[in-house]
Design a protein around this motif. Structure first.
Motif, PDB file in Angstrom:
ATOM      1  N   TYR A  58     -16.390  15.925 -15.969  1.00 23.84           N
ATOM      2  CA  TYR A  58     -16.327  15.723 -14.608  1.00 23.84           C
ATOM      3  C   TYR A  58     -15.277  15.332 -13.774  1.00 23.84           C
ATOM      4  CZ  TYR A  58     -21.877  15.984 -15.558  1.00 23.84           C
ATOM      5  OH  TYR A  58     -22.791  16.413 -16.129  1.00 23.84           O
ATOM      6  N   GLN A  59     -14.214  14.826 -14.744  1.00 21.41           N
ATOM      7  CA  GLN A  59     -13.001  14.472 -13.944  1.00 21.41           C
ATOM      8  C   GLN A  59     -12.366  15.228 -13.303  1.00 21.41           C
ATOM      9  OE1 GLN A  59     -10.599  12.492 -16.937  1.00 21.41           O
ATOM     10  NE2 GLN A  59     -12.154  10.675 -17.688  1.00 21.41           N
ATOM     11  N   PRO A  60     -12.082  14.852 -11.847  1.00 23.82           N
ATOM     12  CA  PRO A  60     -11.360  15.839 -11.101  1.00 23.82           C
ATOM     13  C   PRO A  60      -9.691  15.808 -11.652  1.00 23.82           C
ATOM     14  CG  PRO A  60     -11.876  13.850  -9.943  1.00 23.82           C
ATOM     15  CD  PRO A  60     -12.658  13.620 -11.158  1.00 23.82           C
ATOM     16  N   ILE A  61      -9.281  16.488 -12.511  1.00 20.92           N
ATOM     17  CA  ILE A  61      -8.092  16.147 -13.089  1.00 20.92           C
ATOM     18  C   ILE A  61      -6.947  16.605 -12.320  1.00 20.92           C
ATOM     19  CG2 ILE A  61      -6.424  16.914 -14.864  1.00 20.92           C
ATOM     20  CD1 ILE A  61      -8.827  15.114 -15.965  1.00 20.92           C
ATOM     21  N   GLU A  62      -7.205  17.660 -11.513  1.00 22.51           N
ATOM     22  CA  GLU A  62      -6.025  18.084 -10.689  1.00 22.51           C
ATOM     23  C   GLU A  62      -5.660  16.991  -9.788  1.00 22.51           C
ATOM     24  OE1 GLU A  62      -5.439  21.494  -7.275  1.00 22.51           O
ATOM     25  OE2 GLU A  62      -6.840  21.910  -8.742  1.00 22.51           O
ATOM     26  N   GLN A  63      -6.731  16.427  -8.749  1.00 22.59           N
ATOM     27  CA  GLN A  63      -6.491  15.396  -8.048  1.00 22.59           C
ATOM     28  C   GLN A  63      -5.970  14.209  -8.475  1.00 22.59           C
ATOM     29  OE1 GLN A  63      -8.951  17.689  -7.792  1.00 22.59           O
ATOM     30  NE2 GLN A  63      -8.294  18.495  -5.939  1.00 22.59           N
ATOM     31  N   MET A  64      -6.381  14.058  -9.845  1.00 22.26           N
ATOM     32  CA  MET A  64      -5.891  12.395 -10.371  1.00 22.26           C
ATOM     33  C   MET A  64      -4.509  12.690 -10.710  1.00 22.26           C
ATOM     34  SD  MET A  64      -9.257  11.690 -12.920  1.00 22.26           S
ATOM     35  CE  MET A  64      -8.569  10.021 -13.544  1.00 22.26           C
ATOM     36  N   LEU A  65      -3.875  14.062 -11.128  1.00 22.53           N
ATOM     37  CA  LEU A  65      -2.803  14.104 -11.369  1.00 22.53           C
ATOM     38  C   LEU A  65      -1.702  13.780 -10.255  1.00 22.53           C
ATOM     39  CD1 LEU A  65      -2.832  17.106 -13.939  1.00 22.53           C
ATOM     40  CD2 LEU A  65      -2.130  14.723 -14.561  1.00 22.53           C
ATOM     41  N   LYS A  66      -2.468  14.040  -9.067  1.00 26.21           N
ATOM     42  CA  LYS A  66      -1.575  13.838  -7.878  1.00 26.21           C
ATOM     43  C   LYS A  66      -1.463  12.543  -7.463  1.00 26.21           C
ATOM     44  CE  LYS A  66      -3.099  18.384  -6.051  1.00 26.21           C
ATOM     45  NZ  LYS A  66      -3.671  18.897  -4.515  1.00 26.21           N
ATOM     46  N   LEU A  67      -2.061  11.502  -8.065  1.00 22.24           N
ATOM     47  CA  LEU A  67      -2.171  10.164  -7.749  1.00 22.24           C
ATOM     48  C   LEU A  67      -0.696   9.640  -7.967  1.00 22.24           C
ATOM     49  CD1 LEU A  67      -5.241   8.624  -9.166  1.00 22.24           C
ATOM     50  CD2 LEU A  67      -4.808   9.279  -6.649  1.00 22.24           C
ATOM     51  N   ASP A  68      -0.107   8.859  -6.935  1.00 22.05           N
ATOM     52  CA  ASP A  68       1.295   8.396  -6.907  1.00 22.05           C
ATOM     53  C   ASP A  68       1.528   7.606  -8.320  1.00 22.05           C
ATOM     54  OD1 ASP A  68       3.720   6.893  -6.614  1.00 22.05           O
ATOM     55  OD2 ASP A  68       3.407   7.376  -4.575  1.00 22.05           O
ATOM     56  N   LYS A  69       2.423   8.069  -9.243  1.00 22.21           N
ATOM     57  CA  LYS A  69       2.749   7.254 -10.410  1.00 22.21           C
ATOM     58  C   LYS A  69       3.478   5.830 -10.238  1.00 22.21           C
ATOM     59  CE  LYS A  69       1.241  11.009 -12.803  1.00 22.21           C
ATOM     60  NZ  LYS A  69       0.951  11.696 -11.798  1.00 22.21           N
ATOM     61  N   GLY A  70       3.818   5.668  -9.209  1.00 21.66           N
ATOM     62  CA  GLY A  70       4.451   4.284  -8.772  1.00 21.66           C
ATOM     63  C   GLY A  70       3.495   3.332  -8.415  1.00 21.66           C
ATOM     64  N   VAL A  71       2.040   3.774  -7.862  1.00 23.45           N
ATOM     65  CA  VAL A  71       1.491   2.564  -7.045  1.00 23.45           C
ATOM     66  C   VAL A  71       0.030   2.766  -8.077  1.00 23.45           C
ATOM     67  CG1 VAL A  71       1.985   3.072  -4.667  1.00 23.45           C
ATOM     68  CG2 VAL A  71       0.388   4.403  -5.488  1.00 23.45           C
ATOM     69  N   ILE A  72      -0.056   3.782  -8.995  1.00 22.25           N
ATOM     70  CA  ILE A  72      -1.207   3.861  -9.777  1.00 22.25           C
ATOM     71  C   ILE A  72      -1.276   2.345 -10.809  1.00 22.25           C
ATOM     72  CG2 ILE A  72      -0.394   5.124 -11.825  1.00 22.25           C
ATOM     73  CD1 ILE A  72      -2.990   6.706 -11.386  1.00 22.25           C
ATOM     74  N   THR A  73      -0.167   2.072 -11.077  1.00 19.88           N
ATOM     75  CA  THR A  73      -0.227   0.692 -11.986  1.00 19.88           C
ATOM     76  C   THR A  73      -0.084  -0.596 -11.122  1.00 19.88           C
ATOM     77  OG1 THR A  73       2.419   1.137 -12.072  1.00 19.88           O
ATOM     78  CG2 THR A  73       1.106   2.131 -13.859  1.00 19.88           C
TER      79      THR A  73
END
Length: 626
Positions: A198-213
């Motif tokens: 069910y995970q929306p992988i395509e959209q999750m991969l687009k999350l900004d790697k700098g702010v995700i942490t």
């Protein structure tokens, strides 16, 4: 049900719109047109919602939250099918926490909820907060389920359709809350709780790697470990050390370090199942509140109360006659049964129905006035005169005052009718043939100076009696009902057993109220019997004590306890029966929170806008909560 995981179908829904768009963007001008039209649509949506500031739960930014009739919500399924757990409880409870922290409306509502419990004992306050969070989360989960499952649950057999809905949800959450510190990290953690399919992988991969942490401003996010009160403070989010990590092999995200997302079935109360999760409880029933009552509802409450009171008092008129005779002629009868037998033998069976007209009219008025008045004053005092915290902590006092005020109103119409009833019972040789109107005219003519005011000679005593009786009656009934349901919680499930509880609790309430108000009732009878109505309440009480001692104030207590127990039990029973007939029972007087999500069009615009913007031709920044 078996799930359709065909890869072709999986890609159809998520890519169909983009393929259509790409086929149309065949030139630079087309791309410019697409960007401009999309930006105008987004700007319009932003401006339309920026005009108001969210301050209540109804203004939840995630969707359309509104309060609907609780009876309608109760008629729907109270639990999500176990065969279609497309909205995992852990996902729903963490999203509920997320909204309490990042959504202005939800946060303000929770702050008000917590404040309303602030004067309670710590254990009771935490218990009520837990129940509120559990029901609030249920409303959110049901809204998510209706959205993700699609119309008529058409999506639950297709992984791809569910993923598409979750991708729109993720896009919307990022759009609404992504600018807030730590929100992107919590959104990533939230969607990593979904099953991989069910995970929306395509959209999750687009999350900004700098702010995700980036850790959030929430006190729970800054810690390395769960705080001891994590299950009690529902505004806490996952501690700082938890992050999301993409697994190249499984093509999905997981939370590191690993976290136990437990889900344990529990029972909140009979008929209400719940699930205990890592992030808090999840009820099967939505959040409810008392609704504002309209004039037609108050009118139906009055009709229900009037019918119940008139019927029950009519049935116990013989007992009421004996009680009145025992008070006006102390020592003449040896108990209720001896009194009934003596009256029947000496005056005929018809003597046991003396004062019927005054009884029916008087208690018809009493029921019409006291029940809606109690409902009004209880709500008005709690919501308008007192702070929420004080009203919650002093609920018993609010009920006592509301019952007292309602009894004052009822006394104004009941006093002259009660005077006529007592005269007809105590002196039938004078008033039997006069009837209700004739008796009232005779009493009014006894004192030329007072005139009709003579009918109110017993008002102070009756008002004191009714205020004491009425306030204790309502409070005792509510607490007796609560006590019975706490011992036998299964009685709530069936309508028949619930009405049985009303009957028993009403009997307890009537007996207790009669003991407390007996002195005032004895003085009322003595003053009303006095010709001309010249005695005041205090003069009448003093004279009774001089002549018969303090015990004279309790003449007829036994018969009055039986009488009051019977009629109050019948009143509450018939009151609930008539309310059910008119459709104004507990469910109809409450509202349930429902959440409707309609994110597809907006998310479609955002996805296409970001895709088009990535061509490098234009850069347009839209600011605003929505």
């Amino acid at each position: 049900p078996e799930l359709d995981i065909d890869s072709d179908e999986s890609s159809l829904n998520s890519n169909e719109a983009l393929q259509f768009t790409s086929s149309k963007l065949t030139s630079i001008s087309d791309r410019r047109s697409m960007v401009m039209s999309t930006s105008l649509a987004l700007a319009a949506l932003s401006l339309s919602s920026a005009s108001s500031t969210a301050a209540t739960l109804e203004e939840l930014s995630l969707g359309d939250a509104k309060w609907d009739n609780a009876a309608d919500a109760a008629s729907q399924s109270q639990s999500i099918p176990l065969s279609a757990r497309i909205v995992p409880p852990s996902f729903a409870t963490y999203l509920a926490r997320f909204l309490l922290h990042y959504d202005e409306g939800a946060g303000k509502w929770w702050e008000n909820q917590s404040d309303s419990f602030s004067l309670l004992a710590s254990y009771e306050a935490k218990k009520r907060e837990s129940k509120s969070f559990s029901s609030y989360t249920s409303s959110i989960q049901k809204g998510l389920y209706n959205y993700v499952s699609g119309e008529n649950e058409s999506n639950i057999k297709s992984y791809s359709k569910v993923r598409t809905q979750y991708s729109y949800l993720l896009t919307s959450l990022v759009d609404k809350y992504g600018s807030k510190e730590g929100a992107i990290r919590d959104i990533g953690l939230l969607f990593a709780m979904l099953p991989p399919v069910y995970q929306p992988i395509e959209q999750m991969l687009k999350l900004d790697k700098g702010v995700i942490t980036q850790t959030g401003s929430n006190k729970g996010s800054k810690l390395d470990n769960f705080t001891p009160n994590f299950q009690e403070d529902f505004t806490l989010l996952l501690p700082n050390k938890y992050q999301i990590q993409y697994n190249d092999v499984e093509k999905s995200y997981k939370i590191t370090p690993n976290i136990n997302l437990f889900e344990i079935g529990i029972s909140e109360e009979p008929g209400v199942t719940a699930i205990s999760t890592t992030f808090g409880p999840l009820s099967s029933k939505p959040l409810v509140r008392e609704r504002s009552l309209s004039l037609d509802i108050y009118a139906l409450l009055g009709i229900s109360g009037g019918a119940g009171c008139a019927l029950t008092h009519t049935l116990v008129i013989p007992l009421d006659v004996v009680k009145t005779r025992m008070q006006t002629n102390p020592g003449e009868y040896n108990g209720v049964f001896d009194g009934a037998a003596t009256i029947t033998k000496e005056e005929g069976i018809g003597a046991l129905l003396l004062g019927t007209q005054a009884t029916i009219v008087g208690y018809l008025w009493y029921g019409i006035s006291v029940y809606p008045s109690y409902a009004f004053f209880k709500r008005f005092i709690a919501s308008s005169l007192l702070s929420p915290a004080f009203a919650v902590a002093h609920a018993n006092d609010v009920a006592l005052v509301a019952g007292a005020l309602a009894s004052v109103i009822a006394s104004l119409g009941l006093t002259p009718l009660e005077a006529c009833r007592i005269r007809a019972v105590a002196q039938p040789e004078i008033y039997r043939e006069a009837g209700l109107i004739g008796t009232s005219q005779i009493i009014a003519s006894e004192n030329e100076q007072l005139g009709w005011k003579t009918l109110y000679a017993g008002l102070p005593s009756l008002m004191i009696r009714q205020v004491i009786f009425g306030s204790v009656k309502f409070l005792a009934f509510e607490r007796a009902s609560d006590a019975i349901f706490s011992i036998y919680p299964e009685f709530r499930v069936s309508t028949a057993t619930a009405l049985g509880v009303s009957l028993v609790a009403g009997g307890i309430s009537g007996a207790l109220s009669s003991v407390v108000s007996q002195p005032a009732d004895s003085v009322l009878t003595y003053v009303a019997k006095d010709s001309g109505g010249n005695l005041s309440v205090f003069d009448g009480a003093s004279k009774m004590i001089r002549e018969g001692g303090v015990k004279s104030l309790f003449n007829g207590l036994g018969s009055r306890c039986v009488w009051a127990g019977c009629i109050i039990a019948g009143q509450f029973l018939l009151y609930d029966v008539f309310r059910a007939f008119f459709g104004i029972t507990g469910e109809e007087l409450n509202q349930a929170l429902t959440l409707t999500l309609d994110l597809n069009f907006r998310a479609f615009l955002l996805d296409n806008f970001y895709s088009t913007m990535s061509s490098g031709h234009f850069l347009l920044v839209l600011q605003g909560r929505n």
